[in-house]
Scaffold this motif. Structure first.
Motif, PDB file in Angstrom:
ATOM      1  N   VAL A  52       0.832  -1.210   0.000  1.00 48.29           N
ATOM      2  CA  VAL A  52       0.000   0.000   0.000  1.00 48.29           C
ATOM      3  C   VAL A  52       0.866   1.258   0.000  1.00 48.29           C
ATOM      4  O   VAL A  52       0.588   2.218  -0.727  1.00 48.29           O
ATOM      5  CB  VAL A  52      -0.941  -0.004   1.218  1.00 48.29           C
ATOM      6  CG1 VAL A  52      -1.702   1.315   1.313  1.00 48.29           C
ATOM      7  CG2 VAL A  52      -1.915  -1.169   1.144  1.00 48.29           C
ATOM      8  N   TYR A  53       1.933   1.233   0.826  1.00 48.45           N
ATOM      9  CA  TYR A  53       2.726   2.453   1.000  1.00 48.45           C
ATOM     10  C   TYR A  53       4.104   2.363   0.358  1.00 48.45           C
ATOM     11  O   TYR A  53       5.001   3.133   0.697  1.00 48.45           O
ATOM     12  CB  TYR A  53       2.857   2.768   2.495  1.00 48.45           C
ATOM     13  CG  TYR A  53       1.520   3.116   3.108  1.00 48.45           C
ATOM     14  CD1 TYR A  53       0.949   4.363   2.906  1.00 48.45           C
ATOM     15  CD2 TYR A  53       0.806   2.176   3.840  1.00 48.45           C
ATOM     16  CE1 TYR A  53      -0.282   4.682   3.436  1.00 48.45           C
ATOM     17  CE2 TYR A  53      -0.433   2.482   4.381  1.00 48.45           C
ATOM     18  CZ  TYR A  53      -0.972   3.734   4.174  1.00 48.45           C
ATOM     19  OH  TYR A  53      -2.200   4.050   4.690  1.00 48.45           O
ATOM     20  N   ASN A  54       4.261   1.430  -0.607  1.00 57.57           N
ATOM     21  CA  ASN A  54       5.580   1.221  -1.189  1.00 57.57           C
ATOM     22  C   ASN A  54       6.129   2.490  -1.842  1.00 57.57           C
ATOM     23  O   ASN A  54       7.263   2.898  -1.596  1.00 57.57           O
ATOM     24  CB  ASN A  54       5.517   0.083  -2.213  1.00 57.57           C
ATOM     25  CG  ASN A  54       6.873  -0.177  -2.850  1.00 57.57           C
ATOM     26  OD1 ASN A  54       7.860  -0.383  -2.154  1.00 57.57           O
ATOM     27  ND2 ASN A  54       6.907  -0.168  -4.166  1.00 57.57           N
ATOM     28  N   ARG A  55       5.326   3.131  -2.682  1.00 57.23           N
ATOM     29  CA  ARG A  55       5.826   4.319  -3.395  1.00 57.23           C
ATOM     30  C   ARG A  55       6.057   5.475  -2.424  1.00 57.23           C
ATOM     31  O   ARG A  55       7.057   6.193  -2.523  1.00 57.23           O
ATOM     32  CB  ARG A  55       4.847   4.728  -4.497  1.00 57.23           C
ATOM     33  CG  ARG A  55       4.736   3.699  -5.609  1.00 57.23           C
ATOM     34  CD  ARG A  55       3.956   4.236  -6.785  1.00 57.23           C
ATOM     35  NE  ARG A  55       4.678   5.322  -7.448  1.00 57.23           N
ATOM     36  CZ  ARG A  55       4.218   5.984  -8.508  1.00 57.23           C
ATOM     37  NH1 ARG A  55       3.029   5.670  -9.022  1.00 57.23           N
ATOM     38  NH2 ARG A  55       4.913   6.955  -9.054  1.00 57.23           N
ATOM     39  N   ALA A  59       9.676   7.642  -1.256  1.00 58.24           N
ATOM     40  CA  ALA A  59       9.801   9.090  -1.494  1.00 58.24           C
ATOM     41  C   ALA A  59      10.382   9.767  -0.268  1.00 58.24           C
ATOM     42  O   ALA A  59       9.731  10.543   0.416  1.00 58.24           O
ATOM     43  CB  ALA A  59       8.440   9.683  -1.849  1.00 58.24           C
ATOM     44  N   HIS A  60      11.632   9.431   0.024  1.00 58.85           N
ATOM     45  CA  HIS A  60      12.271   9.986   1.208  1.00 58.85           C
ATOM     46  C   HIS A  60      13.332  10.990   0.773  1.00 58.85           C
ATOM     47  O   HIS A  60      13.872  10.933  -0.315  1.00 58.85           O
ATOM     48  CB  HIS A  60      12.905   8.868   2.037  1.00 58.85           C
ATOM     49  CG  HIS A  60      13.849   8.022   1.243  1.00 58.85           C
ATOM     50  ND1 HIS A  60      13.408   6.971   0.477  1.00 58.85           N
ATOM     51  CD2 HIS A  60      15.188   8.089   1.063  1.00 58.85           C
ATOM     52  CE1 HIS A  60      14.432   6.418  -0.131  1.00 58.85           C
ATOM     53  NE2 HIS A  60      15.525   7.075   0.192  1.00 58.85           N
ATOM     54  N   GLY A  61      13.609  11.902   1.668  1.00 60.57           N
ATOM     55  CA  GLY A  61      14.601  12.930   1.358  1.00 60.57           C
ATOM     56  C   GLY A  61      14.472  14.081   2.318  1.00 60.57           C
ATOM     57  O   GLY A  61      13.760  13.998   3.325  1.00 60.57           O
ATOM     58  N   HIS A 175      17.516   4.705   4.343  1.00 55.76           N
ATOM     59  CA  HIS A 175      16.429   5.063   5.253  1.00 55.76           C
ATOM     60  C   HIS A 175      17.034   5.195   6.652  1.00 55.76           C
ATOM     61  O   HIS A 175      17.200   4.229   7.372  1.00 55.76           O
ATOM     62  CB  HIS A 175      15.340   3.994   5.238  1.00 55.76           C
ATOM     63  CG  HIS A 175      14.673   3.850   3.903  1.00 55.76           C
ATOM     64  ND1 HIS A 175      13.785   4.771   3.409  1.00 55.76           N
ATOM     65  CD2 HIS A 175      14.779   2.897   2.952  1.00 55.76           C
ATOM     66  CE1 HIS A 175      13.353   4.382   2.212  1.00 55.76           C
ATOM     67  NE2 HIS A 175      13.951   3.254   1.918  1.00 55.76           N
ATOM     68  N   PHE A 176      17.362   6.382   7.033  1.00 60.61           N
ATOM     69  CA  PHE A 176      18.168   6.593   8.240  1.00 60.61           C
ATOM     70  C   PHE A 176      17.465   7.439   9.273  1.00 60.61           C
ATOM     71  O   PHE A 176      18.066   7.797  10.279  1.00 60.61           O
ATOM     72  CB  PHE A 176      19.488   7.285   7.863  1.00 60.61           C
ATOM     73  CG  PHE A 176      19.275   8.649   7.243  1.00 60.61           C
ATOM     74  CD1 PHE A 176      19.332   9.794   8.032  1.00 60.61           C
ATOM     75  CD2 PHE A 176      18.991   8.782   5.915  1.00 60.61           C
ATOM     76  CE1 PHE A 176      19.112  11.044   7.478  1.00 60.61           C
ATOM     77  CE2 PHE A 176      18.780  10.035   5.342  1.00 60.61           C
ATOM     78  CZ  PHE A 176      18.839  11.162   6.134  1.00 60.61           C
TER      79      PHE A 176
END
Length: 505
Positions: A52-55, A59-61, A175-176
């Motif tokens: 469901v929340y893959n995309r 979208a991290h940044g 993903h930190f």
């Protein structure tokens, strides 16, 4: 608005209770501990959140806030750093035991010295959020899940805690930005709010450096904001931080100034099962101690628990009485923070039956009468500190623009709400109310309606952008597929309003 999905149960794993009748460890801790071994994600019959929340998770940044998880009481592992002995977080023969003098001194806090300072407590320090607990039954280690559910849910959203890799999820090395705030939950919540500020200051610098290294983006650390997920008592220290930053509660001094210094660190907050008006179970445990499930788990005496400033800050307060003399509804005991009540009823540190525990907590005081005076005086000071802490949180106030708060409440379990105290000074359950087995619905909402002035609408000085009502026990709320889905929706997809709004937290 809240995203509505169908609740398909508690994470797809039928919970096997360990001492199932012993809910609400110290009111807001490992309530409803269950045997480990069930898959964390996806929930049986529920959505696979990684799909469901893959995309959105990818979208991290720098435009996505890092997140901080704040557990409740008992939710951080405590270790003696001088000996590496576990003080809280594991239950085996090597851990500190509350039944012997050495263990009592490590688990309890000093009964002398300044409250809100850090006296020598045997070098006991927090050592990570208690994601799992290990106990031994007939020599066989059994793993109990605690905050693993919350951390794994965040992992499905692409938030990586560098210390954990849960549920077989491959976070990836970029993903930190998920951090656990581990703290000494025995201590004063205002003091721990100061620790939270220092923690956030350090993480701001770290995140700014990661933005520079990973994305080539220069950011002033002071412009970085966090999203925060809190559970139980963690919400109380967080609310104090939002309102007062790292201002201490000075004994005998003026009340802290409501300056909202902490709000500048936070954009979106999710408060799960907060005891905003306290928990009646905290009263019961402070009076009678807490049996976690003998013989597998130990018993923690009322004097040990009574040495914790935080325990008194969980006592019920507000217009709805939680204690009645002799079971008489016409005789409510309205001030549970009155030192004379505890002294005359001989509760906690005033209980003559706790003399042995108090002697262990005061090893340098040989005279029994002196030990009693010191213990009773300490109890009075802790009760007064709790009164001031609650008063600081209960001041009605609207947060500055830019802060959005969400509330998760359990309301399907009959939860202790009031006790009767009889001639023997023991407590007997008198009334229950809807809740999660530890915190009532009314406490989480900070609903101040009473029988005499009831209205259809909730009456509360707190305001949230959205409130999610769930069925489940205190810690198991986080296993619900509805909880997981909504938390990720709030964090990843729900549009963020421009600065404004009327959050009152």
């Amino acid at each position: 608005m809240t995203k509505t999905v169908s609740d398909t149960g508690e994470g797809g794993c039928p919970p096997v209770s360990l001492a199932a009748t012993r809910r609400g460890i110290l009111a807001t801790g490992l309530a409803g501990m269950t045997l480990g071994g069930c898959a964390i994600l996806p929930a049986k019959g529920g959505p696979d959140l990684r799909i469901v929340y893959n995309r959105a998770a990818q979208a991290h940044g720098p435009d996505r806030n890092p997140i901080i998880v704040i557990p409740g009481i008992l939710g951080s592992r405590l270790v003696d750093v001088s000996t590496h002995q576990t003080v809280w977080g594991a239950f085996d023969r090597t851990a500190a035991h509350p039944g012997d003098p050495a263990g009592i001194r490590k688990i309890g806090l000093p009964l002398e010295g300044f409250i809100g300072e850090r006296p020598d407590i045997g070098y006991v320090m927090p050592d990570g959020v208690l994601d799992r607990v290990v106990v031994r039954l007939a020599g066989i280690p059994i793993e109990l899940q605690q905050y693993a559910q919350i951390l794994a849910t965040l992992g499905a959203g692409g938030y990586r805690d560098p210390a954990l890799g849960l549920g077989g999820i491959d976070y990836g090395d970029d993903h930190f930005t998920c951090f656990q705030f581990a703290y000494d939950w025995r201590r004063d919540n205002a003091e721990n709010a100061g620790e939270l500020k220092r923690f956030m200051d350090e993480r701001r610098v770290y995140v700014a450096e990661q933005y520079r290294l990973r994305f080539g983006v220069e950011r002033d650390p002071e412009t970085i904001k966090f999203d925060v997920v809190t559970h139980s008592m963690g919400a109380l220290l967080f609310r104090y931080f939002l309102r007062y930053g790292d201002q201490p509660l000075v004994a005998g001094g003026a009340a802290p100034t409501l300056d909202w210094k902490g709000a500048g660190y936070v954009e979106r907050a999710i408060l799960v099962a907060p005891p905003n008006a306290g928990s009646a179970l905290s009263l019961k445990f402070l009076v009678e101690g807490q049996d976690l499930g003998r013989p597998v788990l130990p018993f923690y005496s009322s004097a040990i628990l009574g040495s914790f400033p935080s325990a008194y800050q969980l006592l019920p307060h507000g217009p709805v009485a939680a204690l009645f003399a002799d079971g008489d509804t016409r005789r409510p005991i309205t001030n549970l923070l009155d030192p004379d009540l505890w002294r005359t009823r001989q509760w906690g540190l005033s209980d003559p039956g706790q003399a042995g525990v108090i002697a262990a907590l005061l090893p340098d005081v040989s005279d029994p009468e002196t030990r009693t005076r010191v213990a009773v005086a300490r109890q009075a000071a802790l009760l007064e500190r709790a009164r001031r802490f609650n008063a600081a949180l209960d001041v009605p106030a609207v947060a500055p623009p830019g802060l959005e708060a969400f509330l998760v409440v359990g309301d399907s379990i009959a939860t202790d709400a009031a006790y009767a105290v009889g001639p023997d000074n023991r407590l007997v359950r008198m009334r229950t109310a809807p809740g999660d087995g530890t915190v009532t619905r009314a406490s989480a909402l900070f609903d101040t309606r009473t029988e005499s002035d009831w209205t259809p609408e909730v009456r509360s000085s707190l305001r949230f952008r959205s409130t999610l009502l769930l069925s489940g026990e205190h810690i198991r709320l986080t296993r619900s597929s509805v909880f997981k889905d909504n938390v990720l929706y709030w964090l990843l997809e729900e549009p963020r309003d421009p600065p404004g709004g009327t959050t009152a937290i």
